[in-house]
Structures are given as structure tokens and as C-alpha cells.
Design a protein around this motif. Structure first.
Motif, PDB file in Angstrom:
ATOM      1  N   VAL A  35       0.875  -1.181  -0.147  1.00  0.00           N
ATOM      2  CA  VAL A  35      -0.026  -0.046  -0.079  1.00  0.00           C
ATOM      3  C   VAL A  35       0.782   1.441  -0.098  1.00  0.00           C
ATOM      4  O   VAL A  35       0.573   2.263  -0.927  1.00  0.00           O
ATOM      5  N   SER A  39       1.268   3.940  -2.893  1.00  0.00           N
ATOM      6  CA  SER A  39       0.667   5.142  -2.770  1.00  0.00           C
ATOM      7  C   SER A  39       1.867   6.318  -2.972  1.00  0.00           C
ATOM      8  O   SER A  39       1.676   7.414  -3.760  1.00  0.00           O
ATOM      9  N   ARG A  42       2.141   6.557  -7.289  1.00  0.00           N
ATOM     10  CA  ARG A  42       1.276   7.172  -8.108  1.00  0.00           C
ATOM     11  C   ARG A  42       1.653   8.742  -8.469  1.00  0.00           C
ATOM     12  O   ARG A  42       1.455   9.192  -9.594  1.00  0.00           O
ATOM     13  N   SER A  57      -2.335   1.104 -11.012  1.00  0.00           N
ATOM     14  CA  SER A  57      -2.187   1.145  -9.604  1.00  0.00           C
ATOM     15  C   SER A  57      -3.409   1.041  -8.959  1.00  0.00           C
ATOM     16  O   SER A  57      -3.633   0.583  -7.761  1.00  0.00           O
ATOM     17  N   TYR A  58      -4.618   1.778  -9.400  1.00  0.00           N
ATOM     18  CA  TYR A  58      -5.766   1.669  -8.702  1.00  0.00           C
ATOM     19  C   TYR A  58      -6.397   0.205  -8.467  1.00  0.00           C
ATOM     20  O   TYR A  58      -6.686  -0.128  -7.507  1.00  0.00           O
ATOM     21  N   MET A  61      -4.297  -1.334  -5.970  1.00  0.00           N
ATOM     22  CA  MET A  61      -4.697  -1.003  -4.794  1.00  0.00           C
ATOM     23  C   MET A  61      -5.825  -1.540  -4.172  1.00  0.00           C
ATOM     24  O   MET A  61      -5.688  -1.820  -2.886  1.00  0.00           O
TER      25      MET A  61
END
Length: 69
Positions: A35, A39, A42, A57-58, A61
């Protein structure tokens, strides 16, 4: 991330470090590190115009957060 790629140096690291723990706390810790990594990358992906990687990446995640539940 270190386990995703191979090289003689990484192989030597894992030989010295030993196998990854598979207990619940270790798995949760690895997910939390993922995570943090996602973060952090991004904004860089946005800055460099790598919008396809940003969008990927969304989804990743979302999968990691679902695993933490």
C-alpha cells in the motif's frame, strides 16, 4: 518488491535473509508495505505521464486493500 525480480545479488540476499515468513502478521505487513509503495509511485506516474501505469495502480490498490480486510 524484492521477490518480484531475480539477479545474482537478489538470490544472494534471499540466501542470507532466509525465506519469507508466512504467518498472518508477516502477510499483513507485506500488504501494508505494498500500500505504501503504491501510494508513493502514483504521483511519479502522474508526473511522468505514465497514465496507463497510474490507472493500473488503482486496480492493484483495490486488490491489496481487499486482502487486508
Amino acid at each position: 518488491m524484492a521477490s518480484r525480480q531475480t539477479s545474482p545479488e537478489r538470490d544472494e540476499f534471499w540466501t542470507t535473509y532466509g525465506p519469507l515468513s508466512t504467518n498472518a502478521a508477516a502477510i499483513q505487513r507485506r500488504l501494508l508495505h505494498r500500500v505504501v509503495h503504491l501510494s508513493a509511485i502514483r504521483p511519479e506516474r502522474q508526473r511522468t505521464g505514465r497514465l496507463d501505469a497510474l490507472m493500473d495502480s488503482y486496480e492493484e490498490m483495490s486488490e491489496v486493500l481487499a486482502s487486508l480486510r
